[in-house]
Design an enzyme around this catalytic site. Structure first.
Site, PDB file in Angstrom:
ATOM      1  N   HIS A  33       5.662  -0.923  -7.662  1.00 26.19           N
ATOM      2  CA  HIS A  33       5.106   0.479  -7.522  1.00 26.19           C
ATOM      3  C   HIS A  33       3.914   0.185  -6.445  1.00 26.19           C
ATOM      4  CE1 HIS A  33       1.056   2.354  -8.770  1.00 26.19           C
ATOM      5  NE2 HIS A  33       1.985   3.423  -9.095  1.00 26.19           N
TER       6      HIS A  33
ATOM      7  N   LYS B  84       8.400  11.671  -5.504  1.00 26.34           N
ATOM      8  CA  LYS B  84       7.248  11.972  -6.137  1.00 26.34           C
ATOM      9  C   LYS B  84       7.447  13.223  -6.717  1.00 26.34           C
ATOM     10  CE  LYS B  84       4.085   9.488  -7.012  1.00 26.34           C
ATOM     11  NZ  LYS B  84       3.824   8.739  -8.354  1.00 26.34           N
TER      12      LYS B  84
END
Lengths: 434, 434
Positions: free
Chosen positions: B332, B204
């Site tokens: 996701h 991330k």
């Protein structure tokens, strides 16, 4: 529930009486060929599927039988993948078809389709739910169909061939009557709607001079008025200029304009030149065609067909794509029995965005393989009940009779060109005729 | 089976301890908010669903409760349509979210999603089949997930906030450790993979200077070698020139490049300039975005998310579109509990073209609401058993504890910007930062 196992797979070719209906590829033979697929589980449940017949699909179904026997009908992905792997490993030639573009990757989808339908029938029966509820739940109880009109020669089909049963009345008589003029076609439509209550009309065109076919649409408009939606399907044998010229003449009277020309590029050209939406079951006939359809804008309505797109779940995927990419959804048919009719009806019952009444040839046939005989069409609709599975049961004596028809009739594949030559010697199929 | 009826719908907001993980929107709060939806039928069967939490989804779920009570869980189309009609009739404002584009038509999909998952759990339990078999059958028993790496501040989250439990060892210790450098990130990855056996790594990004984030990817490559696929996700806060410059540096080491820039047009521009595939869960996040995706070529891989696309069946429709339009498929995640993990696992088990290991935040949380506690991830995989439904059971005492956390923590919506300001006063979210 314990794991269900498919223990038997019965593949039965049948021939059903079919009148001499004209289309762009020629003429319907006295018998339409279908295949009935029956799967029987180890606990004795029977599931039914049906496909257009012919030697190729029969051979393909026989070839994959060993992949289906022993399978759990819930394991649909696994059954499809086994079939795909089997055909991917082989190099057998693909069947030549007059009416459709056939590419190698579709062979699996077609072979899988009647098996997938039969598996859904099994699942529904096992869990005591109608197939539409296995597919996400019903959005309608009554599925609308349109009246499918044909230019035709005189004749009942079947053993009578070009002959007629002169005792027939009503639709049974009209079904046998010649219809080669606008007036005769309008009479056919009136008889068909009187018998079944259809609320929209579709003409299988591309078979007589375009002027006569367009005049027939105006005759239908005259006879039925502006509240009955009209569709014309020249089966892709018109040139682009012909399609634009006659399309413009029919603006204002057509619900949609189905496959006037051949191929996505030509369809897109016509689509830009006329105001009514174009529809197709010829230029976009499998998932491989979707990117081209989206890129070119070849049509605004797709006629789905679970037989060719790979079953009921694949047809729901197509429906999702139609929603997503702004396309309307209708449904295509060939001459068929009640098994396919009920599969189409359950699929349509579970398809929120079925935006048009479905096609069906069903009124043109007179036989069936179901206990209770023919499925009723009332007010133009087939009713989807809460009976488990497809809600139908095989009449084994009727199946045996239609299989005997198959053996006796001598047909092993559909060839509308040869049939047409019996009426018009020397007639040849032309991919673009007018 | 008689008709099942949903008799009760319990909507329980919960808060689960979450460490201070950095992302482009700021910092994770000490608690992640989720909502647990439980449907109970008149014959006492319990079905579970889960959604990202917050006041908006809670309000929306409460608002549609009367549409769900009394419904048959097989009638999924009807339940969705009732919810769509309900929201279409209202004019309430849509929740503002930092990370996603939210448009009005998606509110129904999000509200429906946990209900649809719970209905599938009910269906599976009623017919004694795992949810993956309700969805077309399993194509894999073990669903691969990737290691989700974060830059983070020191802290365990939950009641400890930025503090740590100093008795922790192994992953439990690494989970609390600060990671703001390439070396620390590589250590985090090693601990995460040692504990769960992940075979691919995702960072991330979009939170520290791009140079440092790219250096971190090379540190991971150095630590894990070329056989471990790497992904970086700058969450759309890089400029196009930044994304191209650093994308080119990472060519050859990335499996995919996720959302380097904002919007389909910018994504398409980057896609044309770098050789690795782009992936998204930000520029193509609902069916309405698919035409633009296809037209622009904004990404080659879509990360599905059943919470946002409208449930498990809608996610299978997305999978079909990915197959049809030549897109790869990944998945996701947000911070979540075991209910969502098993819903994701069953969906993935029934998705033939899941081409990449799924994302999951699951190792970052330590609590759950299930009998038996946390779901194991072994060799990077979640095992999908043949237990009916989702194969999980609600631990009501654990649910009560996490609901008490929710009431005590005082959070009612996710706001990562405010959390970040506690660490870096004055920090502001910027839609395009570097």
């Amino acid at each position: 529930m314990t794991i269900m196992k498919i223990q038997e797979m019965h593949i039965t070719p049948v021939a059903i009486a079919d009148p001499p209906l004209r289309n762009a590829a020629g003429l319907h033979a006295p018998y339409a060929l279908r295949v009935v697929v029956e799967l029987i589980t180890s606990d004795g449940i029977s599931g039914l599927g049906e496909m257009p017949g012919g030697a190729d699909i029969l051979g393909d179904l026989e070839a994959v039988k060993h992949l289906v026997i022993g399978a759990d009908p819930f394991q649909l992905n696994a059954i499809l993948h086994a079939i795909e792997a089997y055909f991917a490993a082989g190099d057998a030639a693909i069947s030549k078809e007059t009416m459709c573009t056939t590419i190698a990757s579709r062979r699996s989808a077609r072979t899988y389709s009647p098996i997938e339908v039969a598996c859904h029938d099994l699942i529904g029966k096992a869990i005591n739910k109608p197939v539409c509820d296995v597919l996400g739940g019903r959005v309608r109880d009554r599925v609308p169909f349109s009246a499918y009109l044909f230019f035709k020669h005189i004749g009942a089909g079947g053993g009578l061939g070009f002959g007629v049963d002169s005792s027939a009345t009503g639709w049974a008589a009209a079904r046998q009557a010649e219809a080669l003029t606008p007036g005769a076609l309008a009479r056919q439509a009136i008889a068909l709607c009187a018998a079944f209550g259809f609320k929209s009309l579709k003409l299988k065109a591309g078979t007589l001079e375009p002027e006569l076919e367009v005049a027939s649409m105006f005759a239908l408009r005259e006879a039925f008025g502006p509240d009955v939606p009209l569709r014309i399907d020249p089966n892709a044998v018109w040139r682009v200029d012909t399609a634009i010229k006659f399309g413009r003449q029919m603006e204002g009277i057509l619900e949609y304009y189905e496959d006037p020309v051949r191929g996505q590029a030509a369809m897109a050209e016509v689509a830009r030149a006329v105001s009514m939406p174009l529809a197709t079951n010829m230029c976009t006939t499998g998932f491989e065609d979707m990117p081209g359809s989206v890129r070119l804008g070849s049509e605004r309505i797709i006629l789905s067909d679970h037989h060719f797109w790979g079953g009921l779940r694949a047809s729901l995927e197509l429906a999702a794509m139609c929603r997503t990419f702004g396309r309307g959804l209708s449904m295509h048919s060939n001459s068929h029995l009640g098994i396919s009719l009920m599969a189409m009806a359950h699929l349509a019952a579970a398809t929120p965005n079925l935006t048009y009444a479905c096609d069906t040839h069903y009124p043109w046939q007179t036989e069936d393989v179901l206990v209770g005989g023919r499925i009723p069409i009332e007010d133009g609709c087939v009713t989807v009940t809460n009976a488990p599975g497809l809600g139908i049961e095989l009449d084994r004596a009727a199946l045996a009779r239609l299989h005997a028809n198959y053996l006796a009739c001598g047909l092993t594949r559909r060839d509308d060109e040869i049939e047409m030559q019996k009426v018009e010697p020397g007639w040849k199929f032309e991919a673009v005729r007018w």
